[in-house]
Design a protein around this motif. Structure first.
Motif, mmCIF file in Angstrom:
data_model
loop_
_atom_site.group_PDB
_atom_site.id
_atom_site.type_symbol
_atom_site.label_atom_id
_atom_site.label_comp_id
_atom_site.label_asym_id
_atom_site.label_seq_id
_atom_site.Cartn_x
_atom_site.Cartn_y
_atom_site.Cartn_z
ATOM 1 N N ALA A 48 11.849 5.855 -4.259
ATOM 2 C CA ALA A 48 11.527 5.969 -2.828
ATOM 3 C C ALA A 48 10.592 4.856 -2.373
ATOM 4 O O ALA A 48 10.543 4.542 -1.181
ATOM 5 C CB ALA A 48 10.905 7.328 -2.551
ATOM 6 N N SER A 49 9.871 4.247 -3.354
ATOM 7 C CA SER A 49 8.932 3.184 -2.958
ATOM 8 C C SER A 49 9.665 1.989 -2.355
ATOM 9 O O SER A 49 9.083 1.180 -1.643
ATOM 10 C CB SER A 49 8.076 2.743 -4.154
ATOM 11 O OG SER A 49 8.875 2.038 -5.069
ATOM 12 N N LEU A 50 10.993 1.889 -2.645
ATOM 13 C CA LEU A 50 11.790 0.814 -2.038
ATOM 14 C C LEU A 50 11.835 0.954 -0.519
ATOM 15 O O LEU A 50 11.941 -0.034 0.212
ATOM 16 C CB LEU A 50 13.221 0.831 -2.589
ATOM 17 C CG LEU A 50 13.396 0.475 -4.066
ATOM 18 C CD1 LEU A 50 14.851 0.603 -4.474
ATOM 19 C CD2 LEU A 50 12.904 -0.933 -4.333
ATOM 20 N N ALA A 51 11.739 2.213 -0.063
ATOM 21 C CA ALA A 51 11.797 2.466 1.387
ATOM 22 C C ALA A 51 10.632 1.788 2.094
ATOM 23 O O ALA A 51 10.734 1.429 3.272
ATOM 24 C CB ALA A 51 11.794 3.961 1.643
ATOM 25 N N ALA A 52 9.535 1.612 1.357
ATOM 26 C CA ALA A 52 8.352 0.969 1.964
ATOM 27 C C ALA A 52 8.669 -0.443 2.431
ATOM 28 O O ALA A 52 8.081 -0.931 3.387
ATOM 29 C CB ALA A 52 7.212 0.948 0.958
ATOM 30 N N VAL B 193 0.839 -1.210 0.000
ATOM 31 C CA VAL B 193 0.000 0.000 0.000
ATOM 32 C C VAL B 193 0.871 1.257 0.000
ATOM 33 O O VAL B 193 0.643 2.191 -0.788
ATOM 34 C CB VAL B 193 -0.965 -0.034 1.213
ATOM 35 C CG1 VAL B 193 -1.638 1.309 1.394
ATOM 36 C CG2 VAL B 193 -2.008 -1.122 1.019
ATOM 37 N N ILE B 194 1.896 1.273 0.867
ATOM 38 C CA ILE B 194 2.790 2.451 0.901
ATOM 39 C C ILE B 194 3.531 2.566 -0.438
ATOM 40 O O ILE B 194 3.653 3.650 -1.011
ATOM 41 C CB ILE B 194 3.804 2.355 2.072
ATOM 42 C CG1 ILE B 194 3.061 2.385 3.415
ATOM 43 C CG2 ILE B 194 4.800 3.499 2.015
ATOM 44 C CD1 ILE B 194 3.967 2.167 4.634
ATOM 45 N N GLY B 195 4.001 1.417 -0.944
ATOM 46 C CA GLY B 195 4.722 1.415 -2.226
ATOM 47 C C GLY B 195 3.849 1.934 -3.365
ATOM 48 O O GLY B 195 4.305 2.717 -4.206
ATOM 49 N N LEU C 255 3.482 5.736 -2.994
ATOM 50 C CA LEU C 255 4.695 6.461 -3.403
ATOM 51 C C LEU C 255 4.867 6.409 -4.919
ATOM 52 O O LEU C 255 5.175 7.420 -5.559
ATOM 53 C CB LEU C 255 5.923 5.855 -2.711
ATOM 54 C CG LEU C 255 6.032 6.120 -1.203
ATOM 55 C CD1 LEU C 255 7.116 5.255 -0.578
ATOM 56 C CD2 LEU C 255 6.312 7.591 -0.932
ATOM 57 N N THR C 256 4.650 5.231 -5.504
ATOM 58 C CA THR C 256 4.784 5.089 -6.967
ATOM 59 C C THR C 256 3.748 5.965 -7.671
ATOM 60 O O THR C 256 4.055 6.619 -8.678
ATOM 61 C CB THR C 256 4.598 3.613 -7.389
ATOM 62 O OG1 THR C 256 5.435 2.818 -6.573
ATOM 63 C CG2 THR C 256 4.972 3.395 -8.831
ATOM 64 N N GLY C 257 2.549 5.977 -7.109
ATOM 65 C CA GLY C 257 1.474 6.788 -7.698
ATOM 66 C C GLY C 257 1.792 8.271 -7.695
ATOM 67 O O GLY C 257 1.275 9.034 -8.513
ATOM 68 N N HIS C 258 2.626 8.695 -6.746
ATOM 69 C CA HIS C 258 3.013 10.112 -6.679
ATOM 70 C C HIS C 258 4.350 10.367 -7.387
ATOM 71 O O HIS C 258 4.947 11.429 -7.222
ATOM 72 C CB HIS C 258 3.103 10.560 -5.217
ATOM 73 C CG HIS C 258 1.752 10.761 -4.595
ATOM 74 N ND1 HIS C 258 0.962 9.711 -4.176
ATOM 75 C CD2 HIS C 258 1.030 11.884 -4.375
ATOM 76 C CE1 HIS C 258 -0.178 10.179 -3.697
ATOM 77 N NE2 HIS C 258 -0.172 11.493 -3.812
ATOM 78 N N GLN D 47 2.468 -5.160 -6.290
ATOM 79 C CA GLN D 47 3.299 -3.961 -6.426
ATOM 80 C C GLN D 47 4.716 -4.448 -6.689
ATOM 81 O O GLN D 47 5.435 -4.835 -5.782
ATOM 82 C CB GLN D 47 3.183 -3.127 -5.130
ATOM 83 C CG GLN D 47 4.316 -2.192 -4.825
ATOM 84 C CD GLN D 47 4.434 -1.065 -5.834
ATOM 85 O OE1 GLN D 47 3.570 -0.845 -6.671
ATOM 86 N NE2 GLN D 47 5.535 -0.348 -5.789
ATOM 87 N N ASP D 48 5.109 -4.480 -7.975
ATOM 88 C CA ASP D 48 6.383 -5.103 -8.320
ATOM 89 C C ASP D 48 7.443 -4.096 -8.769
ATOM 90 O O ASP D 48 8.352 -4.431 -9.517
ATOM 91 C CB ASP D 48 6.163 -6.168 -9.400
ATOM 92 C CG ASP D 48 5.369 -5.630 -10.595
ATOM 93 O OD1 ASP D 48 5.110 -4.413 -10.628
ATOM 94 O OD2 ASP D 48 5.023 -6.431 -11.475
ATOM 95 N N THR D 49 7.341 -2.866 -8.270
ATOM 96 C CA THR D 49 8.314 -1.834 -8.676
ATOM 97 C C THR D 49 9.745 -2.280 -8.380
ATOM 98 O O THR D 49 10.649 -2.076 -9.200
ATOM 99 C CB THR D 49 8.014 -0.513 -7.938
ATOM 100 O OG1 THR D 49 6.647 -0.203 -8.123
ATOM 101 C CG2 THR D 49 8.870 0.622 -8.459
ATOM 102 N N ALA D 50 9.951 -2.895 -7.194
ATOM 103 C CA ALA D 50 11.312 -3.290 -6.807
ATOM 104 C C ALA D 50 11.891 -4.286 -7.808
ATOM 105 O O ALA D 50 13.067 -4.189 -8.170
ATOM 106 C CB ALA D 50 11.286 -3.900 -5.414
#
Lengths: 298, 432
Positions: free
Chosen positions: A66-70, A53-55, A58-61, A128-131
């Protein structure tokens, strides 16, 4: 020839890394508080949910990196918010009581946390597979692996070594070891045992939530995740010997490798392989690979 | 005293003896039990079905309901497990306003509900029960399938594959581990064996339904180096598989067939490269020429998009078409009864042999209660108009071509297929 086995080893170690985070937290809490926490898997699921959810936010914004920090932030938030609260209010009440009661209480907690997840995060699956995308891929024996998967193996090793160093080299670790060795003696020499219990339980929650958070970029997050994690963690903890960090690590590797081998060569057996390994180990060593009668060590 | 006893006996008979099926006066509302997944991994497939039901029932009520009576949906979440689903079915069947049930999504739930529906004499329209086992051994009076079964659905995939890749040699299969997945694996293999006997199956994987990760299975598939990978994953499993397989180049190293792939085109987006064979297990493709030529369908698509900010996927059409079929059954029964509200038995009698124009084609209910629906198959194709791939190089296989005739054993029918079938089938690209 060996090249054919490399993917099995890589897949097995990735699987082992994820199982290790949950199992080692479970075994740590057991070794200190002597409570087999059935709700432990829920912390894994909560870690995954919060991280996703946090990721996603962050990705949406536009803060993609930074979404890695989640992945690190969410386990800390869960451990700080739930660890002391649950230990002080519920778990403490079960110390020294019959094991059946402890299991019933923690099972009740598991059900409450499962419903809480549904209330907060809903019932639809998240991903959420940004990482995975950020870290790119590597080719090993002709198979493409996300580097993120390989990173998980390294992280699990680091956490295992870090945990061992913390328990052996730091003051707080030595206090935990003292409480594990002899709670009454520790109390007599002035150790705040109650505080150690809170710390150990919170650390267990942190490890489970970290496992969920780190797994989240590679999996679909949906209701039921916690139940799956705890069943496997119990098997791994039993194989390694309850309360044994090195045992949990070795058992996680054993289960990870046998599960991967089953998928490659005998897929029909994949769901039962961890439990077959558990039965085989317990038949030979009833207290697990590293466990022993009456000895409490960490 | 004797008179009083008679009155009490009559009252008791009226209260206890009146079956739920006795509703013959026009009710204030038509309750419609609708079973679908609204939680868990199945929700990714089930929620579009429920959304479609909301839109269609809204449209039906706006135009006067069924026989002038508004329809009220009562949704049951299949995510609560089969036992609870059966209990909910029994509870809803006792509601005299609930004369028909739309159930269910999961093949496992369908197989559990069919005998219960028969026992309770409850007209039940299976909106998504694909397993061919539904009518394999048991004959039902009260159970109809308002869509196609696994046999035409996966025979169509095999036909398409052999049309676009006639030289395929090796195949791997990855399906969920329950009736729907195992049936699909068997049907796909048997069809290939009948039409091209030299094809070798190099890997067969059946991971647990609802697994959060397929990473090791993906490694295994890549290691097997098959020409083709077939999967009938659905819901969150399909989405997870696609998301996990795409970065590992599975879709480019082998020809992948996602039999239910259209349902995740919008959610997975351009992670899927061009050329992945995808199906809609039926004819529910919102951009098909048939759908776009029907003003009612266009209105449905537009309403759906406005309400849910996405286009309807094929599970949406399966549900929408089933509700329109149930309405058609009611209309036929009302016409037969000259306006008198039908009993449950009159409803099932009206369903027999009915042919309905649906939003995406036609649905015919055969004498064995099974549905006949065409099968659309195509490949993913990048689109300049949408941020997700659409279907291209499509073919629409007529239902009669790919469906076993009434009374035949489906697997025996498949084993008797010959390459002539392939030669006579419409070609990829023939349907726009």
């Amino acid at each position: 020839m060996f090249a054919n086995y490399v993917p099995v080893i890589v897949d097995g170690l990735v699987d082992a890394a994820l199982i290790f985070f949950v199992a080692v937290g479970l075994t740590l809490v057991f070794s200190v508080a002597r409570v087999l926490n059935v709700a432990h898997g829920s912390f894994y699921a909560l870690g995954a949910y919060l991280s996703v959810v946090i990721g996603m936010w962050l990705t949406g914004h536009g803060w993609i990196v930074a979404s890695l920090a989640a992945l690190l932030l969410s386990p800390i938030l869960i451990a700080v918010a739930l660890g002391p609260l649950i230990e002080r209010t519920l778990l403490r009440w079960t110390y020294g009581r019959p094991e059946a009661l402890q299991i019933l209480v923690t099972f009740g907690l598991f059900l409450v946390l499962e419903d809480m997840q549904k209330l907060i995060f809903g019932v639809e699956p998240y991903s959420q597979d940004t990482a995975v995308q950020l870290f790119g891929v590597s080719h090993i024996s002709g198979i493409v692996y996300p580097n993120y998967q390989l990173l998980l193996i390294v992280l699990a090793i680091m956490v295992g070594i870090g945990l061992r160093l913390m328990l052996r080299q730091t003051r707080i670790g030595k206090l935990i070891a003292a409480v594990v060795a002899d709670q009454e003696m520790a109390q007599t020499i002035g150790i705040d045992v109650s505080r150690i219990f809170v710390l150990a339980f919170t650390l267990g929650v942190l490890l489970a939530a970290l496992g969920g958070a780190l797994a989240s970029p590679m999996i679909g997050v949906a209701p039921g995740l916690g139940a799956e994690a705890i069943v496997l963690a119990f098997a791994v903890a039993a194989i390694g010997g309850l309360g044994q960090i090195e045992g949990a690590a070795l058992a996680a590797i054993l289960v990870g490798l046998t599960r991967a081998s089953a998928i490659y060569w005998a897929p029909e057996f994949q769901p039962v392989v961890p439990y077959l390994v558990m039965v085989a180990v317990l038949l030979v060593r009833p207290y697990g690979l590293f466990g022993s009668v009456g000895l409490r060590r960490i | 005293m004797k008179c009083l006893s008679s009155i009490i006996a009559a009252l008791l008979l009226a209260v206890i003896g009146a079956p739920a099926t006795a509703q013959t006066s026009k009710p204030a509302e038509v309750d419609l039990g609708i079973f679908t997944f609204t939680s868990g991994p199945g929700a990714a497939y089930g929620v579009p079905g429920r959304n479609a039901a909301d839109v269609v029932i809204g449209q039906i009520n706006a135009s006067g309901g069924i026989g002038g009576v508004p329809v009220k949906p009562i949704y049951v979440d299949e995510g609560q497990g089969t036992n609870a689903v059966v209990a909910e079915f029994r509870k809803l069947a006792s509601d005299s306003n609930n004369q028909a049930m739309i159930a269910a999504l999961s093949s496992a739930n369908c197989l559990a509900l069919a005998p219960v529906a028969e026992q309770l004499q409850m007209p039940t329209f299976m909106w998504n029960c694909d397993t061919h086992q539904l009518f394999l051994k048991d004959k039902y009076k009260y159970v109809y399938r308002t869509n196609s079964s696994t046999v035409p659905e996966f025979v169509a995939d095999a036909l398409y594959l052999l049309a676009v890749k006639p030289n395929v040699k090796t195949v791997a299969i990855i399906d969920p581990d329950y009736a729907f997945g195992r049936d699909a694996g068997l049907i796909f293999k048997q069809t290939l064996k009948a039409l091209k006997p030299d094809i070798e199956v190099v890997a067969e994987l059946y991971p647990k339904l609802g697994s959060p990760s397929f990473n090791t299975e993906i490694s295994r598939l890549v290691a097997a180096k098959p020409d083709v990978i077939f999967s009938n994953f659905w819901g969150a499993d399909l989405e997870n598989f696609a998301r996990q397989a795409a970065p590992r180049e599975l879709f480019t190293s082998s020809q992948v067939i996602l039999a239910l792939g259209e349902s995740v085109l919008q959610s997975v987006g351009n992670l899927l490269p061009d050329g992945v064979i995808i199906g809609v297990i039926g004819d529910g493709w919102w951009k098909s020429s048939t759908a776009q030529a029907n003003p009612q369908t266009k209105a449905f698509i537009e309403d759906y998009r406005k309400r849910f900010n996405e286009y309807p996927v094929f599970p949406s059409f399966k549900m929408a078409n089933t509700i329109y079929a149930v309405k058609a059954v009611y209309d036929k029964a009302l016409a037969t009864n000259k306006g008198r509200w039908p009993t449950r038995d009159e409803l099932v009698a009206a369903a027999k042999g009915i042919k309905v124009d649906t939003l995406t084609g036609t649905l015919a209910l055969r004498e064995d209660n099974d549905g006949l629906v065409d099968q659309i198959v195509g490949v993913t194709e990048k689109s300049s108009s949408y941020p997700f791939p659409i279907m291209g190089n499509m073919v629409r296989y007529p239902a009669n071509l790919v469906t076993p005739p009434v009374g035949t054993d489906p697997i025996a029918w498949i084993s008797k297929l010959t390459p002539t079938m392939l030669a006579n089938a419409p070609k990829p690209g023939s349907y726009k």
